[in-house]
Scaffold this active site. Structure first.
Site, mmCIF file in Angstrom:
data_model
loop_
_atom_site.group_PDB
_atom_site.id
_atom_site.type_symbol
_atom_site.label_atom_id
_atom_site.label_comp_id
_atom_site.label_asym_id
_atom_site.label_seq_id
_atom_site.Cartn_x
_atom_site.Cartn_y
_atom_site.Cartn_z
ATOM 1 C CD GLU A 33 0.116 15.449 -16.201
ATOM 2 O OE1 GLU A 33 -1.185 15.100 -15.688
ATOM 3 O OE2 GLU A 33 0.961 15.082 -15.738
ATOM 4 N N GLY A 36 7.884 14.970 -13.830
ATOM 5 C CA GLY A 36 9.122 14.665 -13.503
ATOM 6 C C GLY A 36 10.120 15.723 -13.545
ATOM 7 C CE LYS A 37 12.407 20.717 -18.704
ATOM 8 N NZ LYS A 37 12.266 21.283 -19.882
ATOM 9 C CG ASN A 57 1.835 3.435 -14.639
ATOM 10 O OD1 ASN A 57 2.572 3.840 -13.655
ATOM 11 N ND2 ASN A 57 0.812 4.000 -15.128
ATOM 12 C CB ALA A 58 5.235 7.086 -14.073
ATOM 13 N N GLY A 59 7.040 7.582 -16.606
ATOM 14 C CA GLY A 59 8.568 7.552 -17.020
ATOM 15 C C GLY A 59 8.965 9.102 -16.907
ATOM 16 C CB THR A 61 14.718 10.962 -19.821
ATOM 17 O OG1 THR A 61 13.999 9.931 -20.470
ATOM 18 C CG2 THR A 61 16.295 10.996 -20.125
ATOM 19 C CE LYS A 162 -3.328 0.335 -1.088
ATOM 20 N NZ LYS A 162 -2.532 1.507 -1.494
#
EC number: 6.3.4.4
Length: 227
Positions: A33, A36-37, A57-59, A61, A162
Site C-alpha cells: 500500500e 514504507g514510503k 517478508n516485507a520490503g 527501497t 510463538k
C-alpha cells in the site's frame, strides 16, 4: 497525496500529552500500500520510529542523498540521525537478515549506534522456521495442492511457534548458557511440529553466538514497553 497526508499528520497535536505527536501507519489491504514510503517521509521529523509486527517478508527501497537502501526488517527511520528505531515485541526477527541490512549502513557511513533497539519479547526467526516454510510449500506442490506462495522467510512458522509457546525470544540471548538449553528444546519441538529433518543446528548456533556479541555490545536489547 503522500505530502498532504504527511502535512496533516503534523498539523494535529496529540491531546494525550504535552506537545507530543504520534502517527500510526497501518495497511488496509494485503501489503504494497506504500506504508514504507509514507513512514520514510514522516520518520525524518520524528524522535522514534517503531515497527510493531511482521518480519523480513516485507520490503521497501529508500533513496537518500542518491544512495539506495533495500530494507526488509529495519525501520525506515534508521537513516535519520535523530530518530531512534525499535523492533517491537510483535515483530519476528531474523538476526542474520537484520545484520545484512545493517551492513548497507556500515558501507555508507551511516551511524546507528544507540539508535536501534529490539524488544526482549520479540520472537527470533530461526533458520528452522525458514526450512519449515520450504518443506511445507514443497509438500503441497508434490501433492498437487495449492501452495500459499510464501516468501520462504519463515514468518508463518515463527508466529506459529510463538502461539504454540515453544518459540525463542530475543531476550533469551542475554544468558547464553540458558539460551543453549532453550535452543535445544526449540529445535526438538520444531522438528516434531514442522517435520523438518535436515537442519544445520551447529551452524546456526555459531552464527547466533557471533551476532549476540554485537547485539550485547551495542545495547540493542530493551524492554520496549518501558521504552
Amino acid at each position: 497525496m503522500l505530502s498532504r497526508i504527511a502535512k496533516r499528520a503534523f498539523s494535529t497535536p496529540c491531546k494525550t500529552g504535552a506537545n507530543s505527536k504520534f502517527c500510526v501507519i497501518l495497511g488496509s489491504q494485503w501489503g504494497d500500500e506504500g506504508k514504507g514510503k509514507l513512514v520514510d517521509i514522516l520518520s525524518k521529523d520524528y524522535d522514534v520510529c517503531a515497527r510493531f509486527n511482521g518480519g523480513s517478508n516485507a520490503g521497501h527501497t529508500i533513496v537518500v542523498d542518491g544512495q539506495k537502501y533495500a530494507f526488509h526488517l529495519l525501520p525506515c527511520g534508521i537513516l535519520y540521525p535523530k530518530c531512534k528505531n525499535i523492533l517491537g515485541n510483535g515483530v519476528v526477527v531474523h538476526l542474520q537478515t537484520m545484520f545484512e541490512e545493517l551492513a548497507q549502513l556500515d558501507k555508507n557511513g551511516v551511524n546507528y549506534s544507540n539508535r536501534l533497539f529490539i524488544s526482549d519479547r520479540a520472537t527470533l526467526v530461526s533458520n528452522m522456521h525458514r526450512e519449515a516454510d520450504r518443506v511445507s510449500e514443497n509438500k503441497k506442490a508434490k501433492a498437487g495442492e495449492k501452495i500459499i506462495g510464501t516468501t520462504l522467510q519463515g514468518i508463518g512458522p515463527s508466529y506459529g511457534s510463538k502461539v504454540l509457546r515453544f518459540g525463542l525470544r530475543v531476550g533469551d540471548l542475554i544468558d547464553w548458557d540458558l539460551f543453549l538449553k532453550k535452543y535445544d528444546k526449540f529445535v526438538t519441538d520444531a522438528q516434531y511440529v514442522y517435520r523438518v529433518e535436515n537442519f544445520d543446528k551447529a551452524g546456526e548456533l555459531d552464527e547466533l553466538k557471533q551476532l549476540r556479541e554485537r547485539i550485547m555490545k551495542g545495547g540493542m536489547i530493551v524492554d520496549s514497553i518501558e521504552f
